[in-house]
Design an enzyme around this catalytic site. Structure first.
Site, mmCIF file in Angstrom:
data_model
loop_
_atom_site.group_PDB
_atom_site.id
_atom_site.type_symbol
_atom_site.label_atom_id
_atom_site.label_comp_id
_atom_site.label_asym_id
_atom_site.label_seq_id
_atom_site.Cartn_x
_atom_site.Cartn_y
_atom_site.Cartn_z
ATOM 1 N N THR A 133 0.662 -1.193 -0.004
ATOM 2 C CA THR A 133 0.032 0.144 -0.058
ATOM 3 C C THR A 133 0.977 1.315 0.203
ATOM 4 O O THR A 133 1.930 1.071 0.647
ATOM 5 C CB THR A 133 -0.745 0.243 1.243
ATOM 6 O OG1 THR A 133 -1.335 1.402 1.241
ATOM 7 C CG2 THR A 133 -0.013 -0.438 2.509
ATOM 8 N N ASP A 134 0.211 2.311 -0.661
ATOM 9 C CA ASP A 134 1.084 3.607 -0.576
ATOM 10 C C ASP A 134 1.221 4.206 0.893
ATOM 11 O O ASP A 134 1.951 4.985 1.197
ATOM 12 C CB ASP A 134 0.311 4.637 -1.299
ATOM 13 C CG ASP A 134 -0.942 5.028 -0.880
ATOM 14 O OD1 ASP A 134 -1.494 4.522 -0.009
ATOM 15 O OD2 ASP A 134 -1.581 5.985 -1.489
ATOM 16 N N GLU A 135 0.353 3.581 2.000
ATOM 17 C CA GLU A 135 0.475 4.063 3.344
ATOM 18 C C GLU A 135 1.740 3.663 3.860
ATOM 19 O O GLU A 135 2.223 4.280 4.941
ATOM 20 C CB GLU A 135 -0.518 3.569 4.149
ATOM 21 C CG GLU A 135 -1.978 3.888 3.460
ATOM 22 C CD GLU A 135 -3.207 3.597 4.545
ATOM 23 O OE1 GLU A 135 -3.011 3.662 5.752
ATOM 24 O OE2 GLU A 135 -4.357 3.392 3.877
ATOM 25 N N TYR A 157 -1.502 -0.475 11.229
ATOM 26 C CA TYR A 157 -1.770 -0.894 9.979
ATOM 27 C C TYR A 157 -0.472 -0.848 9.162
ATOM 28 O O TYR A 157 -0.034 -1.736 8.531
ATOM 29 C CB TYR A 157 -2.924 -0.395 9.456
ATOM 30 C CG TYR A 157 -3.188 -0.840 7.841
ATOM 31 C CD1 TYR A 157 -3.265 -2.150 7.418
ATOM 32 C CD2 TYR A 157 -3.153 0.261 6.753
ATOM 33 C CE1 TYR A 157 -3.569 -2.464 5.997
ATOM 34 C CE2 TYR A 157 -3.266 0.031 5.568
ATOM 35 C CZ TYR A 157 -3.426 -1.260 5.046
ATOM 36 O OH TYR A 157 -3.376 -1.507 3.865
ATOM 37 N N LYS A 161 2.022 -3.294 7.262
ATOM 38 C CA LYS A 161 2.287 -3.657 5.869
ATOM 39 C C LYS A 161 3.683 -3.174 5.552
ATOM 40 O O LYS A 161 4.396 -4.021 4.436
ATOM 41 C CB LYS A 161 1.355 -2.646 5.092
ATOM 42 C CG LYS A 161 -0.045 -3.162 5.317
ATOM 43 C CD LYS A 161 -0.396 -4.462 4.701
ATOM 44 C CE LYS A 161 -0.197 -4.383 3.043
ATOM 45 N NZ LYS A 161 -0.848 -5.705 2.615
#
Ligand code: NAD
Length: 337
Positions: A133-135, A157, A161
């Site tokens: 994810t870009d997060e 989260y 990731k």
């Protein structure tokens, strides 16, 4: 080609499976380059894993659903053995839940990924596609992240990731495994569990209720239709270079307030239905991806603009109450983006 899709019952994984198997009525044409002879879905069927998401392809003889946990090394070893490619979606995916309790995020996202990677290594899996994810990049005030940007995740989260993303890359560098990683921006579309901002707001509005808007509503996200995400993953699965990371985005950047305005309009509601709530702890201000690499190397471009995609999504929730009504529960976290 025999493809194992972990988390293939969830929002994005099930779109990938429907796309692979060219489901009737799926949100777009399948990528003709992805020709599976068998698709196995390994999924724990958590609260967000709804087997109904695979209803359009239920009768496809190439599909097999194995209910199970990616942390179960004996099961994973058995399932991985029969496959050429793994596309790994399975994860705990909701930021607000990770703030309430991080343990399942570390277990599934980190240990589960390591369990899969070890099985893939043992069985000489041809390709491991890790869906990140870009997060993992954190938050950016100006400009956009390229794939070489340092990871600086802020929520449990995104930290879990980032751990799994780096672990996957380490198996390429350490063991020479064929691993590719994708980092995508915020997805929207049909079949998204109604705890994330778009389905939460749409279903609340369709029910005549209110919607909770975090803080000043100024947080910015890049919104990409789930089908465009899956098209990008299919390109990476087919043509991505081993050991490389590919950003997938190029949707539309909006503040949460701007997004809310569009959803209110689509549902025929006014601002009186919006209730400001205290901001999420550690709320990332802005995400923005540079997608030059996947565009130039693999010819990727998003195909569904936000106006069309949102209209189609709102229509889907309007027409599929039987899908989401049983999923809405009183104790679901209030907001997410
Ligand atoms: P989701 O929560 O809808 O689906 C997750 C799926 O994984 C569910 O079917 C669940 O049952 C399954 N799962 C959870 N724990 C498991 C376990 N231990 N073993 C086996 N299966 C398990 O999530 P999603 O939005 O579809 O996200 C899928 C992937 O894409 C995740 O890895 C997420 O980090 C990533 N991603 C999501 C977005 C987004 O906007 N939703 C954006 C970029 C990347």
């Amino acid at each position: 080609m025999r493809i194992l899709v972990t988390g293939g019952v969830g929002f994005i994984g099930s779109e990938y499976v429907r796309m692979l198997l060219a489901a009737p009525g799926s949100t777009g044409p399948r990528d003709p380059q992805v020709e599976p002879t068998a698709v196995t879905v390994l999924d724990k069927l958590t609260y967000s894993g709804n087997p109904q998401n695979l209803a359009p392809v239920r009768d496809d003889r190439r599909l097999r659903l194995v209910p199970g946990d990616i942390c179960d090394s004996a099961l994973v070893d058995e399932v991985v053995a029969d496959h050429d490619v793994i596309v790994h979606f399975a994860a705990e995916s909701h930021v607000d839940r990770s703030i309430e309790g991080a343990a399942p995020f570390v277990v599934t996202n980190v240990l589960g990924t390591q369990t899969l990677l070890d099985a893939a290594l043992r069985h000489g899996t041809q390709r491991f596609v890790h869906v990140s994810t870009d997060e993992v990049y954190g938050s950016i005030d100006e400009g956009s992240w390229s794939e070489t940007w340092p990871l600086s995740p802020n929520s449990p989260y995104s930290a879990s990731k980032a751990g799994s993303d780096l672990l996957a890359l380490s198996y390429h560098r350490t063991h020479g495994m064929d691993v590719v990683v994708t980092r995508c921006s915020n997805n929207y579309g049909p079949y998204q569990f109604p705890e994330k901002i778009i389905p939460l707001f749409v279903t609340n509005l369709l029910d005549g209720g209110t919607v909770p808007l975090y803080g000043d509503g100024g947080n910015i996200r890049d919104w990409l239709h789930v089908h465009d995400h899956c098209r990008g993953i299919a390109l990476v699965q087919q043509k991505g270079r081993a050991g490389e990371v590919y950003n997938i985005g190029g949707g539309t950047e909006l503040t949460n307030k701007e997004l809310t305005a569009r959803l209110l309009q689509a549902c025929g509601a006014g601002w009186d239905r919006v209730v400001p709530v205290a901001d999420r702890k550690g709320h990332d201000r802005r995400y923005s991806l540079d997608i030059t690499k996947i565009s130039e190397e693999l010819g990727y471009a998003p195909s569904i603009d936000l106006e069309r995609g949102l209209a189609q999504t709102v229509r889907w929730y309007r027409e599929n109450r039987a899908w989401w009504e049983p999923l809405k529960s009183a104790n679901a976290p209030a907001v997410a983006a």
